[in-house]
Design an enzyme around this catalytic site. Sequence first.
Site: not given
Ligand code: NAP
Length: 503
Positions: A292, A296, A308, A332, A358-360, A447
């Site tokens: 995570t 990622k 793939e 994911d 981001g990654g998600a 979650y």
């Molecule tokens: P990440 O790679 O850090 O990406 C986060 C994204 O959110 C980035 O594009 C970031 O923008 C944006 N962001 C952060 N703070 C922000 C704010 N204050 N206002 C607007 N945009 C904001 O994180 P990720 O891995 O993609 O995960 C994102 C969320 O999904 C997390 O909260 C994670 O817990 C959740 N998630 C849940 C699961 C699940 O199984 N339920 C799985 C994966 C992820 P910038 O690029 O501008 O920084």
Amino acid sequence: MKKGKICVSVCAETAEETLRQIRGAEAFADVIEVRVDCVRSDDPVKLATEIYSDKPILITFRPSSQGGQGPSELSIRQEFWNTLAAGNFAAKEIWFDHEYDLTGIPRAQNTLSIRSFHDFRGVPENLDEIFSRLSANDEIAKIAVQTDDITDAIPVWKLLAKAKAENKPLIPIAMGDGGKWTRILGPAFGSFMTFAALESGSETAPGQITASDMIDVFRVKELNENVDIYGIIAGDTSYSSSPFMHNAAFKAEKMNAVFLPLQVRDLGDFIGRMVKPETREIELAFRGFSVTNPHKQAIIEYLDFIDETAEKIGAVNTVRVEKGKLYGYNTDAYGFMAPLKVLFGDLSGANVAVAGAGGAARACIYALQQEGANVALLVRNVRKAQSLADEFNVRIEPLTLGQSPMATSFDILVNATPLGTKGALQNQTIALSDQLGATKLVYDLIYNPSETRLIHEARSADIETLGGMEMLIAQGVKQFEIWTGKNAPGDSMAAAVRKRLQL
Ligand code: NAP
């Protein structure tokens, strides 16, 4: 099977509270450490001698110079120990912890003696010499050093091999989140014992895990040197539910396997020094990882194989380790889509907005496009996210964060940003109820909490909602299957996460 000892550490300001904690610790502990240096309003000598327990009682009078709350003056400490050495103890079995700098303390009859060294600033270079000094007089050496990154713990862990070769007892501890794995694996790999907290919030050292989690979640007493090791590679492991979910699966399947929090700052260092057989410095049988933030995408360069789907998404959240080779996957996308399809049905032609880049978000966009949905990205920084939008050929709109109505209405709105997560961002939302227009479904990947501010806004606008819990479980189930080739015990995994999050 080897049984590791668990020492529950208690630290309270009064004798009465100390006794209450001792009674609580007896349910879990093989040994109870009583940190008499924590006592403020009672006499520590009287307390040490009058404590009764069926369990061995380890008396510790730690000076502030060694991270405790007791006096640092050597003469005061010596006097304390001299008095104790001559004392009569109520406890059935009494152990002493003497810090490395105490000299000339008479060895009390029928006591077991630990000689300890703590460094709360980092890892000293001369650990071998410290170990030799601590163990010179047939005492049990305890060395606790502060770590931040996981690899900081390697030197103290290496001492176990030295201790084994010299047939000397040792308790090596890497304090801090970077070293939690040493606390969990220690007893299985020859540590004399491991220290645990009585309950969350009563930790007596950084990175300490509660005794109930050590026993029930990590199964410390059942692990042995042949244990298959899995873990979550994260920059900050403290929020992760994955250890609870995956350890519940291993427990339900009665597997000799454990899932660890692996706090990794320098990914290359971790893979090189702890995972890859050609270069690793210690032998731990890693079999797989959840991956995570922030690793990622960075993990991809260390893989020997990428499947793939993960390659197309450009992010890996699952690694299988086989014969020293690293195989990367992305669960994911599957985890995101599985509950969405159940709720929404056919997604082809649906207009979906994904907030975040981001990654998600990558996994969401990929999964949605596979199902024929039209995807738009909502981001706070359009310029930064442009390359992602180009990569997946999706349109991009600025995220307005509740200040003005969204530019377009969507069938589904997905939150893939951390906004709404427990803690500082909990009260934030990507949209308010009056901005949701004709949206049919709001899907928040967060979650914890289960009802985020966004979910609340959607419900008050009578819009169907989906939280991140289902995705968490679905992606975890897939991970388990990739690692083990078995069907995952999904119910046990879900129950463990819900219990942890008190849902
Ligand atoms: P990440 O790679 O850090 O990406 C986060 C994204 O959110 C980035 O594009 C970031 O923008 C944006 N962001 C952060 N703070 C922000 C704010 N204050 N206002 C607007 N945009 C904001 O994180 P990720 O891995 O993609 O995960 C994102 C969320 O999904 C997390 O909260 C994670 O817990 C959740 N998630 C849940 C699961 C699940 O199984 N339920 C799985 C994966 C992820 P910038 O690029 O501008 O920084």
